[in-house]
Write an enzyme that holds these catalytic residues in place. Structure first.
Site, PDB file in Angstrom:
ATOM      1  N   VAL A 283      -0.911   8.562 -14.102  1.00 45.40           N
ATOM      2  CA  VAL A 283       0.038   7.823 -13.249  1.00 45.40           C
ATOM      3  C   VAL A 283       0.412   8.637 -12.023  1.00 45.40           C
ATOM      4  CG1 VAL A 283       2.363   6.834 -13.159  1.00 45.40           C
ATOM      5  CG2 VAL A 283       0.920   6.442 -15.171  1.00 45.40           C
ATOM      6  N   ALA A 284       0.599   9.947 -12.212  1.00 44.23           N
ATOM      7  CA  ALA A 284       1.017  10.800 -11.093  1.00 44.23           C
ATOM      8  C   ALA A 284      -0.038  10.877 -10.003  1.00 44.23           C
ATOM      9  CB  ALA A 284       1.338  12.194 -11.611  1.00 44.23           C
ATOM     10  N   GLU A 288       0.913   5.471  -5.291  1.00 46.92           N
ATOM     11  CA  GLU A 288       1.581   4.175  -5.230  1.00 46.92           C
ATOM     12  C   GLU A 288       2.022   3.796  -3.812  1.00 46.92           C
ATOM     13  OE1 GLU A 288       2.529   6.665  -7.104  1.00 46.92           O
ATOM     14  OE2 GLU A 288       2.513   6.106  -9.229  1.00 46.92           O
ATOM     15  N   ASP A 330     -11.891  -9.571  31.816  1.00 43.39           N
ATOM     16  CA  ASP A 330     -11.873 -10.359  33.039  1.00 43.39           C
ATOM     17  C   ASP A 330     -11.037  -9.609  34.081  1.00 43.39           C
ATOM     18  OD1 ASP A 330     -12.182 -12.541  34.785  1.00 43.39           O
ATOM     19  OD2 ASP A 330     -10.270 -13.375  34.133  1.00 43.39           O
TER      20      ASP A 330
END
Length: 566
Positions: A283-284, A288, A330
């Site tokens: 998870v670390a 996230e 242009d």
């Protein structure tokens, strides 16, 4: 033969129609055969599927797994703070997915404005009676009546035209008004034909009677709408990079977790302690904050572009645009301010400022002011007390008014409208001295039509030497960054055929119009160059004019730049 290559009567016959229009019975039968005149809507994924896609891409799946592992860890060992981490990850997923979905859903709604380019009602001849009908009931063969301010409801072949000029920018991108006639055209396609009105365009001036030959998805506009909806989604570079990063992060996280789990087992840690620690490692290592950071950055860029009237349909397109290596721009209105001012003149063999040549303009060369004042397609807004239309024509009228203010305008009898191929326009006026034809345009277009030139010694025959003098004067004005227009005129007779109007003209003056660059353009070009982006100018102006402007804005720095014409 194609319908635009036929005469008006032949075009009507090919559609089994007539100048009085279809009957109600014929129209009803054709409506059943061809369907309603509407922009075809392609099947789109339902909103809930689009929403699901924002929560199911690879990086989101990794975050889902990370949240699940965090909750699993909290279940096995409560009080370690893993539940708070799991909820935080779910919050990141929810906020990011909802924001991305809203941005895309809002863009999809904006795209429905395509239908607003088509009118809701149209004036039609049915049973020889003029009537207003919903544009959706229009069918091939219907005879429609159009006037200034009307939007064209379907692809139509003009059968009668009275000073007709249309804005075709919505379909072809051409910014200048285009003249339309009822004469047969030799063009290969209907888009290029001078006797065709395309759905989605609008009438700027004049009136027309036209017969409809294509409706709904069969129109050029309908095909554009269909193609825009059928365009397949292509994964952007950012999408590909995030997917690659997601795979790498996911693999590394799992490998690290497994490695620490094995180490824990080797040193005698309990199974669940090693397992929870491995989950924490996995998870670390999941970033996230990456997804909301990327989404927020792209959303802020999309918002800034929206303020500049550029719609971003998919957020990753912002990053893709940042990968551009060449920009084609242009000149008029993009690199310059599109605010013209008559600055210098060539007349009577002299080139100077408007103020210096004012005595000549008020005397023997007054015809130049008459051409500038009358030869235009501007619309007078009485409530606002000003003209509306092309800035170049407004500059010419202002130039004439500045030198001889308050002069009454001569009645306009007829005109030959400006067209890109002709590079000129002419108007016929009833003056106290009789009918006069006033013409303006590019010197290259008017010079072959001029048999005489006005000089200080009077009107002289247009010799080869005189021709060279005018061309040299044009080159000098263009090298100063000025847009150069030639002014010519001649007396006309009431019974002259229109085809011979622009013959035997008297060339009277060249006007150099200045269009200053936008103040922020030099800095923007320098920024592009520093970023390794090539900027190329695309313009219909004289090459010397374009080159002078390019030097002013820092686009050209060397002595011999490449200028392509064709």
């Amino acid at each position: 033969m194609k319908i635009h290559q036929l005469t008006a009567d032949e075009a009507l016959a090919s559609l089994r129609s007539r100048r009085e229009g279809l009957t109600a019975t014929e129209a009803a039968a054709r409506l059943r055969e061809y369907g309603e005149n509407r922009v075809e809507r392609m099947p789109r994924p339902p909103w809930y599927r689009l929403l699901f896609q924002e929560f199911s891409h690879l990086f989101a799946i990794i975050l889902w797994l990370a949240a699940a592992l965090a909750f699993l860890s909290e279940w096995r060992q409560p009080g370690q703070g893993m539940a708070a981490l799991g909820w935080a990850i779910l919050g990141v997923i929810g906020i990011n997915g909802s924001f991305s979905f809203w941005q895309e859903f809002r863009a999809e709604r904006v795209l429905t404005s395509l239908e607003a380019l088509l009118p809701r009602e149209v004036t039609v001849l049915r049973d020889a009676v003029r009537q207003r009908l919903p544009a959706s009931l229009l069918v091939p063969g219907d005879v429609v009546l159009l006037k200034e301010g009307d939007d064209v409801p379907a692809d139509c072949r003009v059968i009668e035209a009275f000073g007709l000029r249309v804005n075709v920018a919505a379909v072809t991108g051409e910014s200048l008004p285009q003249g339309r006639t009822a004469e047969p055209s030799a063009a290969d396609s209907a888009v290029e034909a001078r006797n065709v009105l395309l759905a989605g365009t609008s009438v700027l001036a004049g009136e027309a009677v036209a017969v409809t030959f294509a409706t709904g998805r069969h129109t050029e506009f309908g095909q554009i709408a269909r193609l825009s909806q059928r365009a397949e989604a292509v994964r952007s570079p950012l999408h590909r990079e995030i997917a690659r990063l997601s795979r790498i992060v996911g693999l590394l996280s799992v490998l690290l977790g497994m490695a620490f789990f094995l180490i824990g087992q080797l040193i005698g840690q309990p199974f669940w302690a090693s397992f929870v620690f491995a989950i924490g490692i996995i998870v670390a290592n999941v970033p996230e904050g990456l997804l909301p950071t990327v989404t927020l950055s792209l959303a802020m860029a999309a918002r800034r572009m929206a303020k500049r009237r550029a719609l971003v349909r998919h957020l990753p397109a912002v990053e893709t645009l940042g990968g551009a290596t060449v920009i084609l721009s242009d000149k008029t209105g993009t690199l310059t301010q599109n605010r013209m001012l008559a600055q210098r003149l060539y007349l009577g063999g002299s080139e100077d400022t408007v103020e210096a040549l004012a005595p000549l303009l008020r005397g023997d060369f007054a015809a130049a002011l008459e051409v500038a004042r009358h030869c235009h397609s501007l619309e007078w807004l009485a409530t606002e007390g000003r003209f509306q239309g092309d800035p170049m024509e407004q500059a010419l009228v202002a130039f004439a008014e500045r030198l001889v203010p308050g002069q009454a305008n001569f009645e306009r009898v007829d005109e030959l409208p400006f067209e890109a191929e002709r590079k000129r326009m002419s108007t016929l006026h009833a003056t106290p001295a009789g009918l006069r034809l006033y013409s303006k345009g590019a010197l290259e277009a008017l010079l072959p039509l001029c048999s005489q030139a006005q000089t200080e010694a009077g009107v002289m025959a247009m010799t080869e030497a005189e021709r060279e003098r005018w061309l040299a004067a044009e080159a000098r004005l263009a090298m100063q960054g000025l847009r150069v227009l030639a002014l010519a005129w001649r007396p006309a007779a009431a019974d002259e055929p229109k085809a011979g109007w622009e013959a035997g003209l008297t060339l009277v003056a060249l006007v150099g119009l200045a269009d200053p660059p936008r103040p922020d353009v030099p800095e923007a070009i320098a920024t592009c160059k520093a970023a390794g982006i090539r900027v190329l100018m695309v313009t219909g102006d004289h090459p010397r004019t374009a080159l002078a402007v390019a030097r002013q804005i820092g686009l050209v720095e060397n002595e011999h730049p490449l200028v392509l014409t064709g």
